[in-house]
Design a protein around this motif. Structure first.
Motif, PDB file in Angstrom:
ATOM      1  N   ASP A 107      80.441  16.035  13.839  1.00  0.00           N
ATOM      2  CA  ASP A 107      79.990  17.421  13.709  1.00  0.00           C
ATOM      3  C   ASP A 107      79.109  17.808  14.888  1.00  0.00           C
ATOM      4  OD1 ASP A 107      81.284  17.676  11.304  1.00  0.00           O
ATOM      5  OD2 ASP A 107      79.489  17.419  10.058  1.00  0.00           O
ATOM      6  N   ASP A 108      79.046  19.101  15.144  1.00  0.00           N
ATOM      7  CA  ASP A 108      78.081  19.649  16.081  1.00  0.00           C
ATOM      8  C   ASP A 108      76.750  19.796  15.339  1.00  0.00           C
ATOM      9  OD1 ASP A 108      77.105  20.661  18.422  1.00  0.00           O
ATOM     10  OD2 ASP A 108      78.211  22.552  18.343  1.00  0.00           O
ATOM     11  N   THR A 109      75.660  19.989  16.058  1.00  0.00           N
ATOM     12  CA  THR A 109      74.365  20.175  15.397  1.00  0.00           C
ATOM     13  C   THR A 109      73.491  21.105  16.217  1.00  0.00           C
ATOM     14  OG1 THR A 109      72.396  19.039  14.530  1.00  0.00           O
ATOM     15  CG2 THR A 109      73.341  18.163  16.554  1.00  0.00           C
ATOM     16  N   ASP A 110      72.585  21.798  15.518  1.00  0.00           N
ATOM     17  CA  ASP A 110      71.632  22.662  16.218  1.00  0.00           C
ATOM     18  C   ASP A 110      70.274  21.974  16.372  1.00  0.00           C
ATOM     19  OD1 ASP A 110      70.764  22.679  13.621  1.00  0.00           O
ATOM     20  OD2 ASP A 110      70.871  24.846  13.337  1.00  0.00           O
ATOM     21  N   LYS A 111      70.197  20.706  15.980  1.00  0.00           N
ATOM     22  CA  LYS A 111      68.958  19.950  16.136  1.00  0.00           C
ATOM     23  C   LYS A 111      68.747  19.618  17.607  1.00  0.00           C
ATOM     24  CE  LYS A 111      66.401  16.383  13.640  1.00  0.00           C
ATOM     25  NZ  LYS A 111      66.491  15.393  12.533  1.00  0.00           N
ATOM     26  N   VAL A 112      67.553  19.851  18.116  1.00  0.00           N
ATOM     27  CA  VAL A 112      67.264  19.655  19.539  1.00  0.00           C
ATOM     28  C   VAL A 112      67.607  18.227  19.964  1.00  0.00           C
ATOM     29  CG1 VAL A 112      65.499  19.759  21.331  1.00  0.00           C
ATOM     30  CG2 VAL A 112      65.440  21.386  19.435  1.00  0.00           C
ATOM     31  N   ARG A 113      68.277  18.102  21.110  1.00  0.00           N
ATOM     32  CA  ARG A 113      68.741  16.788  21.575  1.00  0.00           C
ATOM     33  C   ARG A 113      67.673  16.057  22.385  1.00  0.00           C
ATOM     34  NH1 ARG A 113      71.769  14.776  18.489  1.00  0.00           N
ATOM     35  NH2 ARG A 113      70.311  16.030  17.310  1.00  0.00           N
ATOM     36  N   THR A 114      66.587  15.737  21.716  1.00  0.00           N
ATOM     37  CA  THR A 114      65.595  14.853  22.323  1.00  0.00           C
ATOM     38  C   THR A 114      66.071  13.418  22.155  1.00  0.00           C
ATOM     39  OG1 THR A 114      64.375  14.642  20.255  1.00  0.00           O
ATOM     40  CG2 THR A 114      63.721  16.436  21.739  1.00  0.00           C
ATOM     41  N   SER A 115      65.573  12.525  23.008  1.00  0.00           N
ATOM     42  CA  SER A 115      65.924  11.104  22.874  1.00  0.00           C
ATOM     43  C   SER A 115      65.571  10.598  21.479  1.00  0.00           C
ATOM     44  CB  SER A 115      65.192  10.268  23.930  1.00  0.00           C
ATOM     45  OG  SER A 115      65.655  10.555  25.220  1.00  0.00           O
ATOM     46  N   GLN A 116      64.437  11.040  20.964  1.00  0.00           N
ATOM     47  CA  GLN A 116      63.980  10.585  19.653  1.00  0.00           C
ATOM     48  C   GLN A 116      64.961  10.972  18.559  1.00  0.00           C
ATOM     49  OE1 GLN A 116      60.960   8.658  18.903  1.00  0.00           O
ATOM     50  NE2 GLN A 116      62.445   8.355  17.269  1.00  0.00           N
ATOM     51  N   ASN A 117      65.422  12.217  18.562  1.00  0.00           N
ATOM     52  CA  ASN A 117      66.373  12.664  17.537  1.00  0.00           C
ATOM     53  C   ASN A 117      67.690  11.914  17.646  1.00  0.00           C
ATOM     54  OD1 ASN A 117      64.587  14.489  16.414  1.00  0.00           O
ATOM     55  ND2 ASN A 117      65.354  16.234  17.588  1.00  0.00           N
ATOM     56  N   ILE A 118      68.163  11.719  18.870  1.00  0.00           N
ATOM     57  CA  ILE A 118      69.429  11.011  19.074  1.00  0.00           C
ATOM     58  C   ILE A 118      69.310   9.562  18.601  1.00  0.00           C
ATOM     59  CG2 ILE A 118      71.011  10.140  20.849  1.00  0.00           C
ATOM     60  CD1 ILE A 118      70.396  12.764  22.405  1.00  0.00           C
ATOM     61  N   VAL A 119      68.206   8.909  18.948  1.00  0.00           N
ATOM     62  CA  VAL A 119      67.979   7.520  18.532  1.00  0.00           C
ATOM     63  C   VAL A 119      67.878   7.425  17.010  1.00  0.00           C
ATOM     64  CG1 VAL A 119      66.230   5.680  18.513  1.00  0.00           C
ATOM     65  CG2 VAL A 119      66.959   6.696  20.673  1.00  0.00           C
ATOM     66  N   GLU A 231      69.889  20.613  28.477  1.00  0.00           N
ATOM     67  CA  GLU A 231      68.621  21.323  28.644  1.00  0.00           C
ATOM     68  C   GLU A 231      67.416  20.410  28.461  1.00  0.00           C
ATOM     69  OE1 GLU A 231      69.297  24.280  25.713  1.00  0.00           O
ATOM     70  OE2 GLU A 231      70.482  25.588  27.042  1.00  0.00           O
ATOM     71  N   ASN A 232      67.631  19.258  27.819  1.00  0.00           N
ATOM     72  CA  ASN A 232      66.541  18.312  27.581  1.00  0.00           C
ATOM     73  C   ASN A 232      66.571  17.108  28.518  1.00  0.00           C
ATOM     74  OD1 ASN A 232      64.747  18.869  24.977  1.00  0.00           O
ATOM     75  ND2 ASN A 232      66.805  19.683  24.589  1.00  0.00           N
ATOM     76  N   PHE A 233      67.464  17.125  29.502  1.00  0.00           N
ATOM     77  CA  PHE A 233      67.538  16.013  30.449  1.00  0.00           C
ATOM     78  C   PHE A 233      66.178  15.697  31.069  1.00  0.00           C
ATOM     79  CE2 PHE A 233      72.308  16.271  31.780  1.00  0.00           C
ATOM     80  CZ  PHE A 233      72.640  15.486  30.688  1.00  0.00           C
ATOM     81  N   THR A 234      65.551  16.701  31.640  1.00  0.00           N
ATOM     82  CA  THR A 234      64.296  16.482  32.377  1.00  0.00           C
ATOM     83  C   THR A 234      63.236  15.841  31.495  1.00  0.00           C
ATOM     84  OG1 THR A 234      64.753  18.368  33.832  1.00  0.00           O
ATOM     85  CG2 THR A 234      62.477  17.579  33.731  1.00  0.00           C
ATOM     86  N   ASN A 235      63.051  16.379  30.296  1.00  0.00           N
ATOM     87  CA  ASN A 235      62.034  15.837  29.383  1.00  0.00           C
ATOM     88  C   ASN A 235      62.389  14.430  28.919  1.00  0.00           C
ATOM     89  OD1 ASN A 235      60.367  18.072  29.497  1.00  0.00           O
ATOM     90  ND2 ASN A 235      61.316  19.072  27.741  1.00  0.00           N
ATOM     91  N   ASN A 236      63.663  14.203  28.624  1.00  0.00           N
ATOM     92  CA  ASN A 236      64.077  12.886  28.145  1.00  0.00           C
ATOM     93  C   ASN A 236      63.900  11.806  29.217  1.00  0.00           C
ATOM     94  OD1 ASN A 236      64.729  13.789  25.581  1.00  0.00           O
ATOM     95  ND2 ASN A 236      66.888  14.133  26.063  1.00  0.00           N
ATOM     96  N   PHE A 237      64.239  12.141  30.455  1.00  0.00           N
ATOM     97  CA  PHE A 237      64.050  11.190  31.553  1.00  0.00           C
ATOM     98  C   PHE A 237      62.558  10.953  31.789  1.00  0.00           C
ATOM     99  CE2 PHE A 237      68.475  11.746  32.344  1.00  0.00           C
ATOM    100  CZ  PHE A 237      68.881  10.702  33.163  1.00  0.00           C
ATOM    101  N   LYS A 238      61.786  12.030  31.737  1.00  0.00           N
ATOM    102  CA  LYS A 238      60.334  11.925  31.959  1.00  0.00           C
ATOM    103  C   LYS A 238      59.682  11.050  30.898  1.00  0.00           C
ATOM    104  CE  LYS A 238      56.446  13.231  33.964  1.00  0.00           C
ATOM    105  NZ  LYS A 238      56.115  12.814  35.354  1.00  0.00           N
ATOM    106  N   ASN A 239      60.051  11.248  29.653  1.00  0.00           N
ATOM    107  CA  ASN A 239      59.472  10.457  28.562  1.00  0.00           C
ATOM    108  C   ASN A 239      59.854   8.985  28.658  1.00  0.00           C
ATOM    109  OD1 ASN A 239      58.193  12.675  27.407  1.00  0.00           O
ATOM    110  ND2 ASN A 239      59.942  13.174  26.094  1.00  0.00           N
TER     111      ASN A 239
END
Length: 314
Positions: A107-119, A231-239
């Motif tokens: 399924d698709d999701t509208d939950k923000v794709r942060t590393s934390q959510n994906i993990v 859109e969350n690449f920069t933040n995910n790499f930074k974290n």
């Protein structure tokens, strides 16, 4: 002069009409094709309820040890993309290919794709499947999510295997998400692939599988999940810069020589991640970023040796 202006006006109107008809035709053809393809996409794997949505997973092989495969960014169908590698690994391992939300048949999701959510979602999926101990193996962006994952679930992960995986220190580029979505919605992305099909990177599989990958590409291209992920690449790499691989976790990176040529310090950045790891190594293969398309046998052979050697040494 009036006659000339009239001729020029007629010519301009004709050109504009042709352009409008062309753009409209491309759009309509894309709509019709998308509708037809929905009924042609073949199911594979199994569905797992994760965070209230359906996540698609393929499990193949009956080995005592489990390898969990995670895809690179934008992979239309992780299961079909990893098919050659799964074929090489499944005689000796239980191989689990996870299709994160927005990928493959999930399924698709509208939950923000942060590393934390994906993990969190990947871990919930494995828990639902009652998979407690496993080697985590991923391609490209999975290196960032994998780094987060092994730090949170160190006791569950037996080893980490990276296929030309991303590293926190590498430069990241922002994708023009809105423009690319418009390209897809207008039908011009389909037209571009029709004109130059080699743009779509696929493993060496039969034509039917290639057709399935192509249809899933059009279905999933920069959907809500993938747009949010970009859109969350920069933040995910930074974290991820704060993280290191656990000292006792065996880690191996398989790098592509073409990526080394294109990306400054590609190998040194991976070696840096291993400096505090007891059992780690970097192996470079000739080939492009999608090494698992061309070097599946070589990767699988080395993975067997690496995992068995480190199992004996622990």
């Amino acid at each position: 002069m009036k006659k000339l202006l009239k001729i020029m006006l007629i010519a301009l109107c004709t050109i504009l009409t042709v352009l409008v008809v062309f753009v409209a035709s491309v759009y309509v053809v894309n709509l019709i094709s998308n509708e037809r393809e929905q009924g042609k996409i073949e199911a594979y794997g199994q569905k797992v309820l994760v965070d209230g949505k359906q996540m698609n997973v393929l499990i193949q092989g009956d080995g005592k040890e489990t390898i969990v495969l995670l895809p690179g960014y934008g992979t239309a169908s992780p299961v079909l993309d990893f098919e050659p590698l799964v074929k090489e690994l499944s005689p000796d391992y239980r191989v689990v290919v996870i299709e994160p939300f927005g990928y493959g048949l999930s399924d698709d999701t509208d939950k923000v794709r942060t590393s934390q959510n994906i993990v969190d979602e990947i871990h919930e999926c494995l828990q639902k499947l009652n998979i407690k101990k496993y080697t985590l193996m991923g391609h490209s962006i999975a290196g960032i999510y994998g780094l987060e994952y092994v730090n949170q679930y160190e006791k569950e992960v037996k080893a980490f295997v990276g296929i030309d995986t991303s590293v926190p220190q590498q430069e990241t580029e922002e994708l023009p998400v809105s423009s690319l979505q418009l390209l897809n919605q207008s039908g011009f992305y389909r037209l571009l692939l029709k004109v130059n099909p080699d743009q779509l990177l696929m493993p060496n599989v039969d034509q039917q599988t290639k057709d399935q990958i192509k249809m899933l590409t059009f279905r999933n291209f920069l959907n809500e999940s993938q747009a949010s992920e970009a859109e969350n690449f920069t933040n995910n790499f930074k974290n991820a810069e704060r993280l290191h691989f656990p000292k006792r976790l065996p880690v191996v990176f398989y790098l592509a020589d073409q990526t080394e040529e294109e990306t400054p310090n590609w190998k040194p950045m991976h070696e840096e991640l291993l400096k505090n790891v007891d059992h780690g190594k970097v192996v470079t293969f000739k080939g492009g970023h999608y090494l698992h398309h061309t070097k599946s046998k070589e990767i699988a052979d080395d993975v067997r040796d690496f995992l068995s050697n480190n199992e004996r040494s622990r």
